[in-house]
Write an enzyme that holds these catalytic residues in place. Structure first.
Site, mmCIF file in Angstrom:
data_model
loop_
_atom_site.group_PDB
_atom_site.id
_atom_site.type_symbol
_atom_site.label_atom_id
_atom_site.label_comp_id
_atom_site.label_asym_id
_atom_site.label_seq_id
_atom_site.Cartn_x
_atom_site.Cartn_y
_atom_site.Cartn_z
ATOM 1 N N LYS A 65 2.261 11.024 -22.369
ATOM 2 C CA LYS A 65 3.115 10.832 -21.190
ATOM 3 C C LYS A 65 4.282 9.873 -21.453
ATOM 4 O O LYS A 65 5.399 10.100 -20.978
ATOM 5 C CB LYS A 65 2.291 10.339 -20.005
ATOM 6 C CG LYS A 65 1.330 11.376 -19.438
ATOM 7 C CD LYS A 65 0.627 10.835 -18.207
ATOM 8 C CE LYS A 65 -0.316 11.852 -17.610
ATOM 9 N NZ LYS A 65 -0.967 11.355 -16.371
ATOM 10 N N ASP A 101 2.130 12.251 -10.448
ATOM 11 C CA ASP A 101 0.888 11.544 -10.135
ATOM 12 C C ASP A 101 0.985 10.786 -8.810
ATOM 13 O O ASP A 101 0.020 10.722 -8.046
ATOM 14 C CB ASP A 101 0.532 10.577 -11.262
ATOM 15 C CG ASP A 101 0.022 11.296 -12.502
ATOM 16 O OD1 ASP A 101 -0.522 12.412 -12.365
ATOM 17 O OD2 ASP A 101 0.167 10.743 -13.612
ATOM 18 N N GLY A 130 -2.405 0.159 -15.605
ATOM 19 C CA GLY A 130 -1.948 1.160 -16.558
ATOM 20 C C GLY A 130 -1.021 2.174 -15.918
ATOM 21 O O GLY A 130 -0.484 1.957 -14.825
ATOM 22 N N LYS A 157 -0.544 -7.705 -17.786
ATOM 23 C CA LYS A 157 -0.176 -6.318 -17.502
ATOM 24 C C LYS A 157 0.125 -6.133 -16.021
ATOM 25 O O LYS A 157 1.021 -5.377 -15.645
ATOM 26 C CB LYS A 157 -1.284 -5.354 -17.937
ATOM 27 C CG LYS A 157 -1.362 -5.127 -19.438
ATOM 28 C CD LYS A 157 -2.234 -3.933 -19.774
ATOM 29 C CE LYS A 157 -1.586 -2.632 -19.336
ATOM 30 N NZ LYS A 157 -2.382 -1.446 -19.757
ATOM 31 N N ILE A 221 -9.535 7.049 -8.368
ATOM 32 C CA ILE A 221 -8.887 8.198 -8.989
ATOM 33 C C ILE A 221 -9.794 8.867 -10.019
ATOM 34 O O ILE A 221 -9.474 9.937 -10.523
ATOM 35 C CB ILE A 221 -7.534 7.826 -9.619
ATOM 36 C CG1 ILE A 221 -7.716 6.942 -10.848
ATOM 37 C CG2 ILE A 221 -6.622 7.153 -8.597
ATOM 38 C CD1 ILE A 221 -6.459 6.838 -11.676
ATOM 39 N N GLY A 244 -11.426 11.134 -6.425
ATOM 40 C CA GLY A 244 -10.276 11.355 -7.288
ATOM 41 C C GLY A 244 -9.917 12.801 -7.539
ATOM 42 O O GLY A 244 -8.846 13.079 -8.095
#
Length: 282
Positions: A65, A101, A130, A157, A221, A244
């Site tokens: 991706k 998404d 993420g 992150k 998810i 999900g």
């Protein structure tokens, strides 16, 4: 005949062909949708050559991706915000990339909870930082929430995600320390797990939902298992839950429309088809 694909490495477990194949049959369209396994070292060549091989476009899954994001000539605003591309097509000779998404996540909430669910949500808590978390946060930014908290086991992150997605949004993004989730949960009317915790073969997500608001919605998810330990814990607290699988189904809609010219519906029959396949593979 219009041809489309899903590309990844490995790819044999992708259920995208089952979803798109169902729609092709349901709408009587002359088309195909296939899995293509491409190693990362060969992805650039694939990206530049798939259209010449007769493909209108396709989906991109792990681990490509981010490479697709860098490799396309043009990107939608959604893809730009998320920093990843999962849908490809060629328009006027130009390779485009989108990220569906965010639409898939929000579409699943709309379908499961009903249009207007966000009227009961002031604060959302997103677990993880993420690519999936970026898509979820980007989707939530399009709804009139008061604030979004992001928590990740690696705090840096979470800070990176918040920094990247704050510009241009009227919804404030704040970070929360993973160790301090207990202080955020009581204020969150929507709690979303985007981590692998709770997935089959992974440890469960340890979070205390006993102090969550009584009207809170808990979403995961992950769809293998369909009811993760997090969703089971939420149900035990009589909280509303969203699994999900719906995100997987709804994120496929824009690509199918783009390649085959028909806007497909996510129906109970499609969900039952994928559930049967999941059960058969376990």
């Amino acid at each position: 005949m219009t041809k489309a694909f899903v590309v990844g490495h490995p790819i044999k477990h992708s259920r995208s062909p089952l979803i798109h194949g169902h729609w092709l049959k349901a709408y009587g369209l002359d088309g195909s949708y296939e899995r293509i396994d491409v190693a990362p070292v060969d992805f650039g060549e694939f990206l530049s050559g798939f259209h010449a091989q007769g493909y209108a476009g396709g989906n991109v899954t792990l681990p490509h991706k981010e490479m697709a994001f860098l490799g396309v000539a043009r990107r939608t605003q959604r893809a730009q915000r998320v920093g990843a591309v999962n849908t490809l097509w060629v328009e006027d000779g130009v390779l485009w990339g989108d990220n569906t998404d965010a639409l898939g996540f929000i579409g699943n909430l709309d379908a499961t909870l009903g249009i207007g669910w966000e009227q009961d949500v002031e604060t959302a808590l997103v677990l993880g930082a993420g690519g999936a978390a970026r898509a979820v946060v980007a989707g939530l930014q399009d709804r009139p929430l008061k604030r979004i908290f992001v928590a990740n086991r690696t705090g840096l992150k979470a800070e990176d995600l918040a920094r990247d997605l704050r510009p241009g949004s009227s919804v404030p993004i704040e970070t929360a320390a993973w160790e301090a989730l207990g202080r955020v949960v009581p204020h969150a009317q929507l709690i979303v797990n985007t981590t692998s915790l709770g997935m089959a073969g992974q440890p469960p997500l340890a979070i205390d939902l006993s102090r969550a608001p009584r009207n809170a919605v808990v979403a995961d998810i992950v769809y293998v298992p369909l009811e993760t330990p997090l969703l089971a814990a939420a149900a035990a607290q009589n909280l509303r839950t969203v699994d999900g699988l719906g995100m997987l189904l709804h994120q496929a809609v824009p690509g199918f429309r783009r390649w085959f010219g028909v806007t497909p519906e996510v129906t109970p029959d499609l969900r039952a088809l994928i559930l049967a396949d999941l059960e058969a593979s376990t």
